[in-house]
Write a protein that holds these residues in place. Sequence first.
Motif, short mmCIF file in Angstrom:
data_model
loop_
_atom_site.label_atom_id
_atom_site.label_comp_id
_atom_site.label_asym_id
_atom_site.label_seq_id
_atom_site.Cartn_x
_atom_site.Cartn_y
_atom_site.Cartn_z
N GLN A 236 -28.32 33.72 -27.74
CA GLN A 236 -28.88 35.06 -27.65
C GLN A 236 -29.76 35.20 -26.42
O GLN A 236 -30.32 34.22 -25.94
N CYS B 13 -33.20 36.25 -25.11
CA CYS B 13 -34.55 36.38 -25.67
C CYS B 13 -35.51 36.72 -24.55
O CYS B 13 -35.41 36.17 -23.45
N GLU C 18 -38.50 38.69 -28.57
CA GLU C 18 -37.42 39.33 -29.30
C GLU C 18 -36.11 38.77 -28.78
O GLU C 18 -35.96 38.56 -27.57
N CYS C 19 -35.15 38.54 -29.67
CA CYS C 19 -33.85 37.99 -29.28
C CYS C 19 -32.73 38.95 -29.70
O CYS C 19 -32.83 39.61 -30.74
N TYR C 20 -31.70 39.01 -28.87
CA TYR C 20 -30.60 39.95 -29.07
C TYR C 20 -29.26 39.27 -28.83
O TYR C 20 -29.13 38.41 -27.95
N ASP C 21 -28.25 39.70 -29.57
CA ASP C 21 -26.87 39.38 -29.21
C ASP C 21 -26.50 40.35 -28.10
O ASP C 21 -26.99 41.48 -28.05
N VAL C 22 -25.62 39.90 -27.20
CA VAL C 22 -25.25 40.73 -26.05
C VAL C 22 -23.73 40.89 -26.03
O VAL C 22 -23.00 39.92 -26.22
N PHE D 161 -27.25 45.48 -26.07
CA PHE D 161 -28.07 44.46 -26.72
C PHE D 161 -28.19 44.85 -28.19
O PHE D 161 -28.61 45.96 -28.50
N LEU D 162 -27.81 43.93 -29.06
CA LEU D 162 -27.80 44.21 -30.49
C LEU D 162 -28.83 43.37 -31.22
O LEU D 162 -28.96 42.17 -30.95
N ARG D 163 -29.52 44.01 -32.13
CA ARG D 163 -30.50 43.32 -32.97
C ARG D 163 -30.19 43.68 -34.41
O ARG D 163 -30.07 44.86 -34.74
N GLU E 160 -27.08 48.38 -32.30
CA GLU E 160 -27.40 48.52 -30.89
C GLU E 160 -28.85 48.90 -30.70
O GLU E 160 -29.31 49.91 -31.22
N ALA E 161 -29.58 48.06 -29.96
CA ALA E 161 -30.99 48.34 -29.66
C ALA E 161 -31.12 49.11 -28.36
O ALA E 161 -31.91 50.04 -28.27
#
Length: 129
Positions: free
Chosen positions: A82, A84, A95-99, A108-110, A114-115
């Motif tokens: 992820q 971060c 904060e960490c996100y899948d991309v 960027f997904l949290r 979608e964030a």
Amino acid sequence: MIAARRPWIGTLFCLALALSALAFSREASWRAVRSGELASLLAGQEFADGAHFSYQFGRDGSFSGIALGSAVRGSWRVARGQFCWTRLAPPEEEECYDVEVNGNALRFLRFRSEAFYGALSRRLVPEAK
């Protein structure tokens, strides 16, 4: 009168079906960014949405930019596949996100939602060494 409107119902249905297919094809073209490519995808790049934010990601794990008219800076890294980041100014916890990527667009997904979304471009000004 009713018979005259029926052709429009069919036209509207076909239009709705075509738009749904277009939306599905766009959704299907997003792919998850693999852990090994995430750092090289972001390092030395600018990520912006054209209105709300613009971030520049350094090769050294730092970032800076503008978000909603205010200067931001901090650090970024890749952890457990992820993206971060930790904002130092203004201060926030990591904060960490899948991309996911679609061409030069990133989202960027949290928590699977979608964030934020934007596009990558090369930095115009080289980093200081």
